[in-house]
Design a protein around this motif. Structure first.
Motif, PDB file in Angstrom:
ATOM      1  N   TYR A  44       0.947  -1.263  -0.182  1.00  0.00           N
ATOM      2  CA  TYR A  44      -0.019   0.230   0.138  1.00  0.00           C
ATOM      3  C   TYR A  44       0.929   1.179   0.362  1.00  0.00           C
ATOM      4  O   TYR A  44       2.019   0.843   0.534  1.00  0.00           O
ATOM      5  CB  TYR A  44      -1.210   0.088   1.450  1.00  0.00           C
ATOM      6  N   ALA A  45       0.421   2.388  -0.560  1.00  0.00           N
ATOM      7  CA  ALA A  45       0.790   3.736  -0.749  1.00  0.00           C
ATOM      8  C   ALA A  45       1.020   4.495   0.768  1.00  0.00           C
ATOM      9  O   ALA A  45      -0.055   4.511   1.263  1.00  0.00           O
ATOM     10  CB  ALA A  45       0.386   4.577  -1.517  1.00  0.00           C
ATOM     11  N   PHE A  46       2.100   4.419   1.167  1.00  0.00           N
ATOM     12  CA  PHE A  46       2.223   5.625   1.938  1.00  0.00           C
ATOM     13  C   PHE A  46       1.417   7.323   2.016  1.00  0.00           C
ATOM     14  O   PHE A  46       1.247   7.547   0.796  1.00  0.00           O
ATOM     15  CB  PHE A  46       4.071   5.966   2.478  1.00  0.00           C
ATOM     16  N   VAL A  95       1.704  -0.086  -4.205  1.00  0.00           N
ATOM     17  CA  VAL A  95       2.341   0.509  -5.626  1.00  0.00           C
ATOM     18  C   VAL A  95       3.893  -0.519  -5.272  1.00  0.00           C
ATOM     19  O   VAL A  95       4.480  -1.631  -4.497  1.00  0.00           O
ATOM     20  CB  VAL A  95       3.231   1.459  -4.609  1.00  0.00           C
ATOM     21  N   LEU A  96       4.976  -0.893  -6.604  1.00  0.00           N
ATOM     22  CA  LEU A  96       5.787  -2.120  -6.496  1.00  0.00           C
ATOM     23  C   LEU A  96       6.600  -1.549  -5.433  1.00  0.00           C
ATOM     24  O   LEU A  96       7.251  -0.402  -5.274  1.00  0.00           O
ATOM     25  CB  LEU A  96       6.362  -1.656  -7.885  1.00  0.00           C
ATOM     26  N   MET A  97       7.740  -2.401  -4.669  1.00  0.00           N
ATOM     27  CA  MET A  97       8.668  -2.071  -3.155  1.00  0.00           C
ATOM     28  C   MET A  97       9.661  -2.045  -4.523  1.00  0.00           C
ATOM     29  O   MET A  97       9.989  -2.576  -5.481  1.00  0.00           O
ATOM     30  CB  MET A  97       8.493  -2.696  -3.004  1.00  0.00           C
ATOM     31  N   MET A 149       9.091   2.382 -17.816  1.00  0.00           N
ATOM     32  CA  MET A 149       7.956   2.257 -19.103  1.00  0.00           C
ATOM     33  C   MET A 149       7.038   2.544 -18.150  1.00  0.00           C
ATOM     34  O   MET A 149       6.282   2.433 -16.888  1.00  0.00           O
ATOM     35  CB  MET A 149       6.957   1.373 -19.218  1.00  0.00           C
ATOM     36  N   THR A 150       6.638   4.581 -18.002  1.00  0.00           N
ATOM     37  CA  THR A 150       5.320   5.577 -17.329  1.00  0.00           C
ATOM     38  C   THR A 150       5.208   5.501 -17.866  1.00  0.00           C
ATOM     39  O   THR A 150       5.686   6.594 -19.106  1.00  0.00           O
ATOM     40  CB  THR A 150       5.896   5.301 -16.248  1.00  0.00           C
ATOM     41  N   PRO A 151       3.323   6.721 -17.611  1.00  0.00           N
ATOM     42  CA  PRO A 151       2.581   7.224 -18.753  1.00  0.00           C
ATOM     43  C   PRO A 151       2.910   8.480 -18.543  1.00  0.00           C
ATOM     44  O   PRO A 151       2.774   9.295 -19.008  1.00  0.00           O
ATOM     45  CB  PRO A 151       1.028   6.754 -18.000  1.00  0.00           C
ATOM     46  N   ASP A 152       3.895   8.895 -17.243  1.00  0.00           N
ATOM     47  CA  ASP A 152       4.483  10.460 -17.459  1.00  0.00           C
ATOM     48  C   ASP A 152       5.965  10.357 -18.507  1.00  0.00           C
ATOM     49  O   ASP A 152       6.366  10.952 -17.542  1.00  0.00           O
ATOM     50  CB  ASP A 152       4.505  10.815 -16.072  1.00  0.00           C
ATOM     51  N   TYR A 178      -0.099  -1.355 -11.604  1.00  0.00           N
ATOM     52  CA  TYR A 178      -0.416  -1.383 -10.665  1.00  0.00           C
ATOM     53  C   TYR A 178      -0.588   0.387 -10.524  1.00  0.00           C
ATOM     54  O   TYR A 178      -0.416   1.292 -11.567  1.00  0.00           O
ATOM     55  CB  TYR A 178      -0.212  -1.633  -8.755  1.00  0.00           C
ATOM     56  N   LYS A 179      -0.076   0.967  -9.642  1.00  0.00           N
ATOM     57  CA  LYS A 179       0.662   2.590  -9.346  1.00  0.00           C
ATOM     58  C   LYS A 179       1.960   2.309  -9.553  1.00  0.00           C
ATOM     59  O   LYS A 179       1.743   3.858  -9.589  1.00  0.00           O
ATOM     60  CB  LYS A 179      -0.217   3.261  -8.081  1.00  0.00           C
ATOM     61  N   GLY A 180       2.414   2.073  -9.899  1.00  0.00           N
ATOM     62  CA  GLY A 180       3.814   2.372 -10.606  1.00  0.00           C
ATOM     63  C   GLY A 180       4.548   1.923  -9.585  1.00  0.00           C
ATOM     64  O   GLY A 180       4.453   0.913  -7.896  1.00  0.00           O
TER      65      GLY A 180
END
Length: 228
Positions: free
Chosen positions: A52-54, A61-63, A86-89, A114-116
């Motif tokens: 989980y994201a802080f 989130v990938l650790m 590889m990332t959308p931003d 996931y969320k990156g």
């Protein structure tokens, strides 16, 4: 060229790298693509690679620890020219980028999911961030496959006719011209006479004119700064 792809869903990449041009490139020994399962580098028995994201919010989130273990292990074997995420931003992936990367020897491509990834991964390991478009996929695997394909076909001797890659769309900031094959006439629709003339210079001039026309109609932004 050697490319290592890091992913938590390796089966998504089985098909793209095992068919057509990429398969031929690997059989010729011109390209080696190795897919690494991030879960093999997990730090616990549950093979956990995400958390989980802080600060809360939806999505995992990938650790950093499994990713760091994987990248460090790979770097013990060879020196890498780029570590790509590889990332959308990321920076928009273009043909010029593919051309540059095709001249390198060793690449790592990290697939987001996931969320990156933990931001510290990007700060510590990544040298180039790429996006294949302004949209979000379920993960970076398909985007990585696009990048590997675009790079792989440019490696010398991968294509049976190397001039084919040089005349692709975007190589000279122009879209490719229309192409035709047999039959020369279909239901009253005829192939342009110039293409049947055998006059190479006139054919090349026609193709350039058609490229310019098609680019002006469909992607006029590509012509910014183009010297006609």
């Amino acid at each position: 060229m050697h490319i290592d792809v890091i992913t938590c869903v390796p089966k998504l990449l089985e098909s793209p790298f095992n068919h057509s041009i990429l398969l031929r490139a690997q059989k010729k020994g011109l390209l080696e693509v190795v897919v690494h399962d991030l879960r093999d580098y997990a730090t616990n028995n549950q093979k956990q690679v995400d958390d989980y994201a802080f600060g809360g919010g939806a999505g995992m989130v990938l650790m950093i620890e499994p990713i760091a273990k994987c990248i460090n292990a790979l770097k013990e074997k060879r020196q890498y020219d780029e570590v790509i995420y590889m990332t959308p931003d990321g920076k928009k992936f273009h043909q010029k980028t593919a051309n540059r990367l095709s001249l390198l020897n060793n690449l790592i491509i990290l697939c987001g999911h996931y969320k990156g990834v933990d931001e510290r991964v990007r700060e510590k390991f990544i040298t180039l961030e790429l996006s294949i478009g302004d949209y979000v996929l379920s993960g970076g695997e398909l985007a990585a496959a696009v990048v590997v394909d675009a790079i792989g076909r440019l490696i010398p001797n991968v294509l049976s006719d190397e001039t084919s890659a040089l005349t692709d769309s975007f190589q000279d900031n122009l879209l490719a011209p229309p192409v035709y094959t047999r039959p020369a006439e279909y239901e009253g629709m005829k192939v342009p006479e110039i293409l049947l003339s055998g006059h190479e210079a006139n054919i090349q001039e026609w193709r350039l004119e058609q490229s310019l026309k098609r680019t002006q109609e469909r992607r006029p932004d590509l012509l910014d700064g183009y010297e006609l």
